[in-house]
Enzyme design. Structure first.
Site, PDB file in Angstrom:
ATOM      1  N   GLU A  42      -3.094   8.651  -5.404  1.00  0.00           N
ATOM      2  CA  GLU A  42      -3.227   8.128  -6.758  1.00  0.00           C
ATOM      3  C   GLU A  42      -4.414   8.800  -7.448  1.00  0.00           C
ATOM      4  O   GLU A  42      -5.445   9.018  -6.815  1.00  0.00           O
ATOM      5  CB  GLU A  42      -3.424   6.609  -6.719  1.00  0.00           C
ATOM      6  CG  GLU A  42      -2.232   5.874  -6.114  1.00  0.00           C
ATOM      7  CD  GLU A  42      -2.407   4.353  -6.083  1.00  0.00           C
ATOM      8  OE1 GLU A  42      -3.439   3.859  -6.592  1.00  0.00           O
ATOM      9  OE2 GLU A  42      -1.517   3.670  -5.557  1.00  0.00           O
ATOM     10  N   ARG A  56       0.853  -1.177   0.000  1.00  0.00           N
ATOM     11  CA  ARG A  56       0.000   0.000   0.000  1.00  0.00           C
ATOM     12  C   ARG A  56       0.896   1.236   0.000  1.00  0.00           C
ATOM     13  O   ARG A  56       1.984   1.229   0.599  1.00  0.00           O
ATOM     14  CB  ARG A  56      -0.920   0.018   1.224  1.00  0.00           C
ATOM     15  CG  ARG A  56      -1.769  -1.224   1.400  1.00  0.00           C
ATOM     16  CD  ARG A  56      -2.769  -1.415   0.295  1.00  0.00           C
ATOM     17  NE  ARG A  56      -3.868  -0.473   0.395  1.00  0.00           N
ATOM     18  CZ  ARG A  56      -4.787  -0.305  -0.557  1.00  0.00           C
ATOM     19  NH1 ARG A  56      -4.703  -0.973  -1.677  1.00  0.00           N
ATOM     20  NH2 ARG A  56      -5.773   0.539  -0.377  1.00  0.00           N
ATOM     21  N   HIS A 111      -0.357   1.350 -10.356  1.00  0.00           N
ATOM     22  CA  HIS A 111      -1.177   0.430  -9.554  1.00  0.00           C
ATOM     23  C   HIS A 111      -1.786  -0.658 -10.439  1.00  0.00           C
ATOM     24  O   HIS A 111      -3.002  -0.845 -10.474  1.00  0.00           O
ATOM     25  CB  HIS A 111      -2.284   1.196  -8.821  1.00  0.00           C
ATOM     26  CG  HIS A 111      -2.751   0.481  -7.583  1.00  0.00           C
ATOM     27  ND1 HIS A 111      -3.213   1.145  -6.463  1.00  0.00           N
ATOM     28  CD2 HIS A 111      -2.824  -0.841  -7.269  1.00  0.00           C
ATOM     29  CE1 HIS A 111      -3.569   0.269  -5.533  1.00  0.00           C
ATOM     30  NE2 HIS A 111      -3.335  -0.953  -6.007  1.00  0.00           N
TER      31      HIS A 111
END
Length: 333
Positions: A261, A232, A280
């Site tokens: 993000e 994470r 991601h």
């Protein structure tokens, strides 16, 4: 759930997800967007959080009523660890089983890319420059994988197949783990970092792991080590990572997750020396949406039949405990 009524299942998504056709006639599926969530939740029996990047659930959670089961189409559940859900009787499950091997393959690919300087090769090809040079071997180097769950374990196995010597770090130490041999406790990490050529962050986000990779941790790593984060974003203090890269304390890094993000156009991470940035996507394969739906459909059948669910999150810990999962998987087969 074993009653004969057709359950009302909310699906938090901007559009109907693929792969839920097996639920036709078995559930009243209602696709809802964030603006309708608060109005629909009190009457829901179950909730599928397909839009797993949402932050809308805490404000929309009802004071009374609400779903008895929440499933998120993600491995991480930190966005769902708000007090009302954690303290409720609602069962929370995740999509464990979908992401492990793809992420492990991503890590292996980035390790090879960094060791073999693929970025440099591609750049020379773009400039039509023929320049012979040597690269590094990965076999025999040492890796520390932080995160003792299925993602960390799959990563440890995959790196081991490439010849790396891997130490796995988890919440609880195990001397004879049946799958990986030995699991080190978080308390041992400081002693492992100075010997590591590669450090892979694959831990869940909890109070214990937040900001764990900071200036102190990077200073403990041997000069020239590489760092990868597939866990994470908030596990890493990004300013400290930047400083370590700029000072050449680290020879390189690869990040697939970030504190914010998408990464902004002005972020200094884009130009950090030796850093490979990916948006991601380490777990996302050509079949991942169907795979995510299949996990929910399987659990829906178990829920309706009153059978044990897969991937039940321990809401006190903030993740699915590995030992509990292994025991449950054996019983459920």
């Amino acid at each position: 759930m074993t009653d004969s009524t057709t359950p009302r299942v909310l699906v938090l998504s901007g559009e109907p997800p693929p792969g839920l056709e097996p639920l036709d006639g078995r559930a009243e599926l209602r696709i809802v967007t964030e603006d309708r969530l608060a109005a629909e939740l009190p009457a829901a029996d179950a909730l599928l959080v397909w839009d797993f990047a949402t932050d809308a659930l805490p404000a929309a959670w009802p004071r009374e009523g609400g779903p008895r089961w929440v499933h998120t189409a993600s491995a991480g559940v930190d966005r769902l660890m708000f007090p009302a859900l954690v303290e409720s009787d609602t069962v929370l499950t995740n999509a464990r089983g979908v992401f492990e091997q793809p992420i492990a393959e991503y890590v292996a690919g980035q390790v090879l890319a960094l060791a073999k300087d693929f970025a440099g090769t591609y750049e020379r090809q773009r400039r039509r420059v023929w320049e012979h040079r040597v690269t590094e071997r990965v076999g025999g180097t040492r890796a520390v994988v932080v995160g003792g769950g299925p993602i960390g374990r799959a990563t440890a196995r995959t790196l081991g197949a490439l010849g790396l010597r891997v130490a796995l770090v988890g919440r609880t130490a195990r001397a004879d783990d049946p799958e990986v041999g030995r699991v080190h406790a978080f308390a041992e990490l400081d002693a492992l970092l100075p010997e590591a050529d590669w450090v892979v962050s694959a831990a869940p986000l909890t109070d214990q792991t937040r900001d764990m990779f900071d200036a102190r941790a990077f200073a403990l790593m041997k000069r020239g080590a590489r760092f990868l984060n597939v866990g994470r974003g908030p596990l890493v203090v990004e300013d400290d990572l930047l400083a370590a890269l700029r000072a050449r304390q680290l020879a390189g890094a690869a990040l697939d997750v970030f504190r914010e993000e998408p990464l902004t156009d002005g972020s200094p991470l884009w130009d950090a020396p030796g850093l490979l940035v990916s948006p991601h996507m380490s777990a996302d394969t050509t079949t991942w949406l169907d795979d995510l739906a299949a996990v929910f459909v399987d659990n829906f059948g178990r829920w309706r039949a009153g059978r044990p669910l897969r991937n039940v999150v321990d809401k006190k810990l903030g993740y699915v405990p590995y030992a509990a999962t292994a025991e449950a998987e054996g019983a459920l087969r």
